[in-house]
Design a protein around this motif. Sequence first.
Motif, short mmCIF file in Angstrom:
data_model
loop_
_atom_site.label_atom_id
_atom_site.label_comp_id
_atom_site.label_asym_id
_atom_site.label_seq_id
_atom_site.Cartn_x
_atom_site.Cartn_y
_atom_site.Cartn_z
N ASP A 220 51.99 18.57 22.75
CA ASP A 220 51.96 17.21 22.19
C ASP A 220 51.23 16.22 23.08
O ASP A 220 50.64 15.26 22.59
N THR A 221 51.28 16.43 24.41
CA THR A 221 50.60 15.52 25.33
C THR A 221 49.19 15.96 25.67
O THR A 221 48.39 15.18 26.19
N GLY B 147 56.27 12.02 29.67
CA GLY B 147 55.73 13.36 29.47
C GLY B 147 55.30 14.01 30.77
O GLY B 147 55.62 15.18 31.03
N SER C 243 58.11 6.18 32.54
CA SER C 243 59.35 6.89 32.78
C SER C 243 60.42 5.95 33.34
O SER C 243 60.14 5.18 34.26
N SER D 299 58.30 7.39 23.84
CA SER D 299 57.23 8.33 23.54
C SER D 299 56.85 9.05 24.82
O SER D 299 57.22 8.64 25.92
N TRP D 300 56.09 10.13 24.69
CA TRP D 300 55.72 10.90 25.87
C TRP D 300 54.86 10.09 26.83
O TRP D 300 54.89 10.33 28.05
N ASP D 301 54.07 9.15 26.31
CA ASP D 301 53.21 8.37 27.20
C ASP D 301 53.84 7.06 27.67
O ASP D 301 53.22 6.27 28.37
N ILE E 213 56.08 19.92 24.73
CA ILE E 213 55.62 18.70 25.41
C ILE E 213 54.18 18.88 25.86
O ILE E 213 53.35 17.97 25.73
N SER F 101 54.40 8.58 33.42
CA SER F 101 54.90 8.66 32.05
C SER F 101 56.05 9.64 31.92
O SER F 101 56.25 10.51 32.77
N ARG G 58 64.24 17.30 24.91
CA ARG G 58 63.45 16.67 23.84
C ARG G 58 64.35 15.87 22.90
O ARG G 58 63.95 14.81 22.40
#
Length: 347
Positions: A77-78, A220, A212, A207-209, A74, A218, A198
Amino acid sequence: MTSKNGLTYADAGVDIDAGNELVERIKPAAKRTGRPGTMAGLGGFGALFDLKAAGYADPILVAATDGVGTKLRIAIDTGNVDTIGIDLVAMCVNDLVCQGAEPLFFLDYFATGKLDVAQATRIIEGIAEGCASSGCALVGGETAEMPGMYHGGDFDLAGFAVGAMERGGDLPAGVKDGDVLLGLASNGVHSNGYSFVRKVVELSGLSWDAGSPFCEGSVGAALLAPTRLYVKQALAAIRAGGVHALAHITGGGLTENLPRVLPDDLGAEIDLNAWALPPVFRWLAETAGMAESELLKTFNCGIGLIVVVAADRADALQAVLEAEGETVTVIGRVQKGKGVSYSGKLL
């Protein structure tokens, strides 16, 4: 004769100059972690530490090593790598203090395909922050640039911590029927179960962004909340007297970690109604259709450290821990038997 240029190490993908630049950049961060006993800065073939200068008369050394697991995925990727170093330190020093040891010094191992000096500096500054917060010195480490082993900006982290205690101060010790379990709050998933996490995020379609569904910010950012450091708080409780054991709630959750510090003839009962399940765990469980028993043996479920204390010291030690800034809940007791039994419900 005509000269021709030969192949250099940089042509093979390893930039020694970048590695030297990184060492210079992180020296101020490492210097901030200095403590009594530290004898030398970064750059040598090894690090020296003076146990007598650290205040020990008859010390026993304790060592621990760990990583961050797939939580790194994570962070990569972020691009949010600033706190993953805190996770690395926490996973090692929280284990050390469970043995009754004070963390003294820390070394890290950072491996990547191509060294990004700015990114690596952010990561190691996070490691230094974790060390400073837990009172241990960052005395060295290894940065390995390995083209062909890691691809697309991937990297790996491992940490190594050494602590000490005076002879006879090791834990667990004296755990008995009727001891009280004090639970110290976590601040999220910490650094275990991220392969499952994950997978759940993938199933959710987020998506991570994305925003939440269980807190502000977010997905992520929420899942990268760094593991809490319990060192100074736990040491304060140990020094106050009456602590028989500590259990760091990592992989295996409450179900598997607490029995590790109990004698063979003793188990524990935990009241699941004693605290509220944090929203991140409820979302993970509901999204995955997870059984409560599976949740309890996978995640910390809101309790990052359990302190096993003498019944007649429970109130006093709860006050000590709360004075250190902890959220403390009486979650159960030690009892005759084996393993952990539960009353009440989290879900």
